[in-house]
Design a protein around this motif. Structure first.
Motif, PDB file in Angstrom:
ATOM      1  N   PHE A  11      -9.805  18.333 -45.522  1.00 48.89           N
ATOM      2  CA  PHE A  11      -9.176  18.994 -46.660  1.00 48.89           C
ATOM      3  C   PHE A  11     -10.096  20.027 -47.301  1.00 48.89           C
ATOM      4  O   PHE A  11      -9.634  21.078 -47.762  1.00 48.89           O
ATOM      5  CB  PHE A  11      -8.719  17.958 -47.694  1.00 48.89           C
ATOM      6  CG  PHE A  11      -7.371  17.368 -47.396  1.00 48.89           C
ATOM      7  CD1 PHE A  11      -6.221  17.950 -47.882  1.00 48.89           C
ATOM      8  CD2 PHE A  11      -7.257  16.226 -46.611  1.00 48.89           C
ATOM      9  CE1 PHE A  11      -4.973  17.418 -47.598  1.00 48.89           C
ATOM     10  CE2 PHE A  11      -6.018  15.686 -46.318  1.00 48.89           C
ATOM     11  CZ  PHE A  11      -4.865  16.278 -46.811  1.00 48.89           C
ATOM     12  N   TYR A  14      -9.742  23.091 -45.253  1.00 41.04           N
ATOM     13  CA  TYR A  14      -8.426  23.698 -45.449  1.00 41.04           C
ATOM     14  C   TYR A  14      -8.383  24.456 -46.777  1.00 41.04           C
ATOM     15  O   TYR A  14      -7.906  25.595 -46.837  1.00 41.04           O
ATOM     16  CB  TYR A  14      -7.341  22.629 -45.418  1.00 41.04           C
ATOM     17  CG  TYR A  14      -5.935  23.180 -45.505  1.00 41.04           C
ATOM     18  CD1 TYR A  14      -5.210  23.477 -44.358  1.00 41.04           C
ATOM     19  CD2 TYR A  14      -5.327  23.411 -46.741  1.00 41.04           C
ATOM     20  CE1 TYR A  14      -3.918  23.989 -44.429  1.00 41.04           C
ATOM     21  CE2 TYR A  14      -4.044  23.921 -46.829  1.00 41.04           C
ATOM     22  CZ  TYR A  14      -3.347  24.209 -45.679  1.00 41.04           C
ATOM     23  OH  TYR A  14      -2.075  24.728 -45.760  1.00 41.04           O
ATOM     24  N   THR A  19      -6.036  27.813 -48.219  1.00 43.95           N
ATOM     25  CA  THR A  19      -5.452  27.837 -49.563  1.00 43.95           C
ATOM     26  C   THR A  19      -5.615  29.183 -50.275  1.00 43.95           C
ATOM     27  O   THR A  19      -4.661  29.655 -50.918  1.00 43.95           O
ATOM     28  CB  THR A  19      -6.032  26.706 -50.418  1.00 43.95           C
ATOM     29  OG1 THR A  19      -5.656  25.436 -49.837  1.00 43.95           O
ATOM     30  CG2 THR A  19      -5.509  26.758 -51.843  1.00 43.95           C
ATOM     31  N   ASP A  30      -1.834  22.788 -53.727  1.00 42.98           N
ATOM     32  CA  ASP A  30      -2.762  22.351 -52.683  1.00 42.98           C
ATOM     33  C   ASP A  30      -3.899  21.535 -53.283  1.00 42.98           C
ATOM     34  O   ASP A  30      -4.261  20.467 -52.775  1.00 42.98           O
ATOM     35  CB  ASP A  30      -3.345  23.559 -51.944  1.00 42.98           C
ATOM     36  CG  ASP A  30      -2.382  24.141 -50.926  1.00 42.98           C
ATOM     37  OD1 ASP A  30      -1.222  23.696 -50.877  1.00 42.98           O
ATOM     38  OD2 ASP A  30      -2.802  25.050 -50.178  1.00 42.98           O
ATOM     39  N   THR A  34      -4.257  17.544 -52.824  1.00 42.34           N
ATOM     40  CA  THR A  34      -5.464  17.099 -52.121  1.00 42.34           C
ATOM     41  C   THR A  34      -6.164  15.990 -52.886  1.00 42.34           C
ATOM     42  O   THR A  34      -6.550  14.960 -52.315  1.00 42.34           O
ATOM     43  CB  THR A  34      -6.431  18.285 -51.924  1.00 42.34           C
ATOM     44  OG1 THR A  34      -5.845  19.216 -51.005  1.00 42.34           O
ATOM     45  CG2 THR A  34      -7.764  17.811 -51.365  1.00 42.34           C
ATOM     46  N   VAL A  92      -1.572  20.143 -43.180  1.00 41.39           N
ATOM     47  CA  VAL A  92      -3.034  20.139 -43.048  1.00 41.39           C
ATOM     48  C   VAL A  92      -3.436  19.518 -41.713  1.00 41.39           C
ATOM     49  O   VAL A  92      -4.355  20.003 -41.034  1.00 41.39           O
ATOM     50  CB  VAL A  92      -3.684  19.378 -44.220  1.00 41.39           C
ATOM     51  CG1 VAL A  92      -5.193  19.224 -43.989  1.00 41.39           C
ATOM     52  CG2 VAL A  92      -3.428  20.101 -45.533  1.00 41.39           C
ATOM     53  N   TRP A  95      -2.785  22.023 -39.025  1.00 44.98           N
ATOM     54  CA  TRP A  95      -3.827  23.044 -39.063  1.00 44.98           C
ATOM     55  C   TRP A  95      -5.111  22.513 -38.431  1.00 44.98           C
ATOM     56  O   TRP A  95      -5.814  23.244 -37.722  1.00 44.98           O
ATOM     57  CB  TRP A  95      -4.098  23.469 -40.502  1.00 44.98           C
ATOM     58  CG  TRP A  95      -5.288  24.375 -40.640  1.00 44.98           C
ATOM     59  CD1 TRP A  95      -5.321  25.719 -40.447  1.00 44.98           C
ATOM     60  CD2 TRP A  95      -6.619  23.982 -40.993  1.00 44.98           C
ATOM     61  NE1 TRP A  95      -6.591  26.197 -40.656  1.00 44.98           N
ATOM     62  CE2 TRP A  95      -7.411  25.154 -40.992  1.00 44.98           C
ATOM     63  CE3 TRP A  95      -7.210  22.758 -41.318  1.00 44.98           C
ATOM     64  CZ2 TRP A  95      -8.767  25.138 -41.306  1.00 44.98           C
ATOM     65  CZ3 TRP A  95      -8.563  22.738 -41.617  1.00 44.98           C
ATOM     66  CH2 TRP A  95      -9.339  23.914 -41.610  1.00 44.98           C
ATOM     67  N   GLY A  96      -5.394  21.234 -38.678  1.00 41.58           N
ATOM     68  CA  GLY A  96      -6.602  20.625 -38.127  1.00 41.58           C
ATOM     69  C   GLY A  96      -6.643  20.653 -36.613  1.00 41.58           C
ATOM     70  O   GLY A  96      -7.724  20.749 -36.007  1.00 41.58           O
ATOM     71  N   ASN A 105      -1.677  15.154 -34.325  1.00 43.82           N
ATOM     72  CA  ASN A 105      -1.259  14.914 -35.695  1.00 43.82           C
ATOM     73  C   ASN A 105      -0.725  13.486 -35.774  1.00 43.82           C
ATOM     74  O   ASN A 105       0.350  13.193 -35.229  1.00 43.82           O
ATOM     75  CB  ASN A 105      -0.169  15.902 -36.117  1.00 43.82           C
ATOM     76  CG  ASN A 105       0.200  15.773 -37.595  1.00 43.82           C
ATOM     77  OD1 ASN A 105      -0.038  14.738 -38.213  1.00 43.82           O
ATOM     78  ND2 ASN A 105       0.791  16.821 -38.154  1.00 43.82           N
TER      79      ASN A 105
END
Length: 295
Positions: A11, A14, A19, A30, A34, A92, A95-96, A105
């Motif tokens: 996070f 990210y 963000t 966000d 988080t 997220v 995206w990871g 995921n």
């Protein structure tokens, strides 16, 4: 192993890389989401080790925590807010994968419960005309905002952030800045004759706001007062956004690409799913226009 990355590390990256590219409102969400996710699920655990049970636990805890906005602390939150947080969590994770932090995921396939039938009132043209008829009983800025909301289909937040430097009355167009747009999309749209006329009645200069001194709360109060003056029966959720829905429905015959550009929608699915209502009249017109194929 790549899946050993912790939630807090994922996070943090990210928030640092993705963000800042979003609109101010989404950036706030966000950061808030988080903090809640790390608090509930634990920041030091491996991100790839999350399970569907963790997502369900977060959903339950988010409902228990309630609203965290100033003045509304502890108030109940609905499924819509919880779903917003969970979609962010899933995004997220996706995206990871692309960033090389995760192999998969772990929340793929998790069902996010949505509001069964969200209230999305739409102003009719008759109702709008009644509002217009009483607009002179409120400050001049209300009429300007009312006509612009009706004729541009844009959000009240975008209208309140609109500066005179964004308005080109000669060319007949408006520039919507990314900084004041909910989805961070800078775009330009043409002005209708009615919108141009109402702007010419209240001209301004430079970087001054078109609706200078008007806050969201004041605009909301004006809309509620106008509906009372117009004799409209109260309906929950029928505020400024109902004019945006009216715009999407009345322009349903426009090509979807053009409708999105005109109203400031980046995703066409949003228009179809959240704004437009089924119309038997439109369906009959479509059937009547069907052509018979010749052999």
């Amino acid at each position: 192993h790549r899946e050993a990355v912790t939630l807090v590390a994922l996070f943090d990256n990210y928030l640092r890389e993705v963000t800042p590219t979003k609109s101010p409102g989404k950036q706030r969400h966000d950061r808030l989401a988080t903090g809640l996710i790390l608090r509930v699920l634990g920041g030091n655990r491996p991100a790839g080790g999350l399970t569907h049970r963790d997502a369900a636990r977060y959903a339950a805890e988010r409902r228990r925590i309630g609203d965290l906005r100033a003045g509304k602390t502890g108030a109940a939150v609905g499924l819509r807010q919880v779903a917003y947080d969970l979609r962010f969590l899933r995004a997220v994770m996706n995206w990871g994968i692309g960033a090389g932090w995760l192999d998969r995921n772990p929340l793929t396939g998790y069902f996010i419960q949505e509001e069964p039938s969200p209230r999305r009132p739409v102003f009719t043209e008759e109702q709008f005309q009644k509002l217009l008829a009483v607009a002179d009983q409120l400050p001049v800025a209300f009429r300007v905002l009312l006509v612009l909301a009706h004729d541009t289909g844009h959000r009240i937040g975008a209208l309140l952030a609109l500066g005179w430097s964004d308005v080109d009355l000669t060319a007949g167009r408006i520039r919507w800045r990314a900084a004041s747009d909910k989805i961070g999309w800078e775009h330009t749209t043409p002005l209708t004759a009615a919108a141009r006329a109402v702007l010419m009645e209240a001209p301004g200069i430079g970087d001054a706001l078109v609706a200078r001194g008007v806050s969201r709360h004041l605009a909301r109060d004006w809309m509620e007062r106008a509906q009372q003056l117009a004799g409209l029966a109260p309906e929950k959720g029928r505020g400024w956004h109902a004019l945006r829905r009216q715009f999407a429905n009345e322009l349903r015959h426009a090509p979807l690409r053009d409708l999105c550009d005109l109203g400031g929608w980046r995703n066409p699915q949003t228009v179809v799913k959240c704004y437009q209502r089924p119309s038997e009249e439109a369906q009959r017109a479509a059937l009547d226009s069907r052509k018979v194929l010749q052999a």
